[in-house]
Design a protein around this motif. Sequence first.
Motif, short mmCIF file in Angstrom:
data_model
loop_
_atom_site.label_atom_id
_atom_site.label_comp_id
_atom_site.label_asym_id
_atom_site.label_seq_id
_atom_site.Cartn_x
_atom_site.Cartn_y
_atom_site.Cartn_z
N THR A 155 -10.28 -0.60 -12.99
CA THR A 155 -8.83 -0.50 -12.85
C THR A 155 -8.38 0.87 -13.35
O THR A 155 -8.96 1.41 -14.30
CB THR A 155 -8.12 -1.60 -13.65
OG1 THR A 155 -8.55 -2.88 -13.18
CG2 THR A 155 -6.61 -1.52 -13.48
N GLY A 156 -7.36 1.44 -12.72
CA GLY A 156 -6.85 2.73 -13.15
C GLY A 156 -5.41 2.94 -12.75
O GLY A 156 -4.83 2.17 -11.98
N GLY A 157 -4.80 4.00 -13.29
CA GLY A 157 -3.42 4.31 -12.98
C GLY A 157 -2.46 3.57 -13.88
O GLY A 157 -2.81 2.59 -14.54
N ASN A 158 -1.23 4.05 -13.91
CA ASN A 158 -0.20 3.47 -14.76
C ASN A 158 0.79 2.66 -13.93
O ASN A 158 1.24 3.10 -12.88
CB ASN A 158 0.55 4.57 -15.52
CG ASN A 158 -0.36 5.35 -16.43
OD1 ASN A 158 -1.18 4.77 -17.15
ND2 ASN A 158 -0.23 6.67 -16.43
N MET A 159 1.13 1.47 -14.44
CA MET A 159 2.10 0.64 -13.76
C MET A 159 3.50 1.25 -13.91
O MET A 159 3.92 1.60 -15.01
CB MET A 159 2.11 -0.77 -14.36
CG MET A 159 0.85 -1.56 -14.05
SD MET A 159 0.77 -2.02 -12.32
CE MET A 159 -0.62 -3.14 -12.32
N PRO A 160 4.24 1.38 -12.83
CA PRO A 160 5.60 1.93 -12.92
C PRO A 160 6.53 0.93 -13.60
O PRO A 160 6.35 -0.30 -13.47
CB PRO A 160 5.99 2.16 -11.46
CG PRO A 160 5.16 1.21 -10.69
CD PRO A 160 3.87 1.07 -11.44
N ASP A 161 7.51 1.45 -14.33
CA ASP A 161 8.48 0.60 -15.01
C ASP A 161 9.79 0.66 -14.22
O ASP A 161 10.65 1.50 -14.48
CB ASP A 161 8.67 1.10 -16.44
CG ASP A 161 9.60 0.19 -17.24
OD1 ASP A 161 9.84 -0.95 -16.78
OD2 ASP A 161 10.10 0.64 -18.29
N LEU A 162 9.92 -0.21 -13.26
CA LEU A 162 11.11 -0.24 -12.42
C LEU A 162 12.10 -1.28 -12.95
O LEU A 162 11.71 -2.29 -13.53
CB LEU A 162 10.73 -0.60 -10.97
CG LEU A 162 9.77 0.35 -10.25
CD1 LEU A 162 9.53 -0.15 -8.84
CD2 LEU A 162 10.27 1.78 -10.25
N GLY A 163 13.37 -1.01 -12.71
CA GLY A 163 14.39 -1.94 -13.14
C GLY A 163 14.46 -3.17 -12.25
O GLY A 163 13.79 -3.26 -11.21
N ALA A 164 15.29 -4.10 -12.63
CA ALA A 164 15.42 -5.35 -11.88
C ALA A 164 16.02 -5.13 -10.50
O ALA A 164 15.88 -5.98 -9.62
CB ALA A 164 16.29 -6.33 -12.67
N ASP A 165 16.72 -4.00 -10.33
CA ASP A 165 17.36 -3.73 -9.03
C ASP A 165 16.46 -2.92 -8.09
O ASP A 165 16.93 -2.40 -7.07
CB ASP A 165 18.69 -3.00 -9.24
CG ASP A 165 18.52 -1.68 -9.98
OD1 ASP A 165 17.42 -1.45 -10.54
OD2 ASP A 165 19.49 -0.88 -10.01
N ALA A 166 15.17 -2.80 -8.42
CA ALA A 166 14.24 -2.05 -7.56
C ALA A 166 14.16 -2.70 -6.18
O ALA A 166 14.16 -3.92 -6.05
CB ALA A 166 12.85 -2.01 -8.20
N LEU A 167 14.10 -1.85 -5.15
CA LEU A 167 14.10 -2.33 -3.77
C LEU A 167 12.69 -2.37 -3.19
O LEU A 167 11.89 -1.46 -3.46
CB LEU A 167 14.98 -1.43 -2.90
CG LEU A 167 16.46 -1.33 -3.25
CD1 LEU A 167 17.14 -0.31 -2.34
CD2 LEU A 167 17.13 -2.69 -3.12
N PRO A 168 12.37 -3.35 -2.37
CA PRO A 168 11.10 -3.33 -1.63
C PRO A 168 11.15 -2.24 -0.58
O PRO A 168 12.23 -1.77 -0.19
CB PRO A 168 11.03 -4.72 -1.01
CG PRO A 168 12.44 -5.16 -0.88
CD PRO A 168 13.17 -4.55 -2.04
N HIS A 169 9.98 -1.86 -0.07
CA HIS A 169 9.92 -0.68 0.81
C HIS A 169 10.70 -0.86 2.11
O HIS A 169 11.19 0.12 2.66
CB HIS A 169 8.45 -0.32 1.11
CG HIS A 169 7.75 -1.31 1.96
ND1 HIS A 169 7.08 -2.39 1.46
CD2 HIS A 169 7.61 -1.38 3.31
CE1 HIS A 169 6.55 -3.09 2.45
NE2 HIS A 169 6.86 -2.50 3.58
#
Length: 423
Positions: free
Chosen positions: A129-143
């Motif tokens: 496993t690698g990379g850092n998980m992004p810390d998105l807010g609750a209002d983050a939108l799907p692509h």
Amino acid sequence: MLTLQQIKADPQYIISRLAVKGFEAEKPIARVIALDDLRRELQHKNDNAAAELKKKADSIGRLMKEGKRDEAAAAKEGVAVLKEEQKAIGDELARTEDAIREELLNIPNIPCEAVPEGRTAEDNVVEKTGGNMPDLGADALPHWDLAKKYNLIDFDLGVKITGAGFPVYIGKGAKLQRALIQFFLDQASEAGYLEIQPPYVVNEASGYGTGQLPDKEGQMYFCTADKLYLIPTAEVPVTNLYRDVIIPADKLPIKNCAYSACFRREAGSYGKDVRGLNRLHQFDKVEIVRIEKPENSYAALEEMKDHVQGLLEKLGLPWHILRLCGGDMSFTSAITFDFEVYSAAQGRWLEVSSVSNFETYQANRLKCRYRGEDKKPALCHTLNGSALALPRIMAALLENNQTPEGIVVPECLRKYTGFDIIN
């Protein structure tokens, strides 16, 4: 396909390894062995008939020289009967050889010893496993919402023009797509892969050569008038470049890369997992393909895994590598590693690459061989991997890099896009 030598050398081993893939091989293996025994018997009869024909032909010539025309004429009648008998033997021999090939085509490749047992994706093993998980807010939108907000991809237009699963990329979305393709191709070239631009349709022989047929015909688009298949991956045309080829040993390894559109019917796919870019009928991908000597193929596999890992690290995406269990592997693979990236707004892992070693399985279908120091042709090992498939990479990039100001473009892509933020 498996070779007769593999099967007859240790049929119980073949049966036990195929059980790891969930394939019941006892009856097919028994049929292959019985058919090969019949083939050997028929070949022996055919050889004897040919020898007898030659003997009789020689005797006719001698009788003619000696002026014994009546005896020669009688001998010719015997030859005609023998020829009919040999033809019948030859026809049965050909049918038996076809039956053997048909059986072999429907037996999967055996998984190598490193493949874990298991039946479903839940049994796959996380290797790394690698990379850092992004810390998105609750209002983050799907692509799919981001694509609409910034006018990057129009899924409805694709439905209008063609149907579901055929998106239209627009403006900066199209440029980001093209940037990813060029980045992946450039990285492959730097790693020593020769770029190929292959056809996007292939004939039936090519489908059989890499194992899409007879296993996956239901997933391939077929042009009935021309009897051609739209490619599900560039692996098919690129690997088939070496069909019926004997490669000089000093020309190995062969390392090719190719960008192509890929076409997959994805029959039976439905639900939330197919929304947006998650599962398409047409998508873009850069493929890496290697032809190796058998003793070098597993080192090559590790190089390919490192290459894909490096791409994900440069894109700044969180990733992990799965070693697939037997039940989740493809029909043709001896071992497969899947790479997945984390899609933060969806809260799920998305597969973006499969890297596989097929050992001699494809090479035997293709008759892809090399000539070693002993000058005898031997089967190569074939390998391939996605480096990378674009749709889910695009999905993760849009979701993981969203900010209040817009979507931040990874540093490695900015020289291709000409912009560093989408807003």
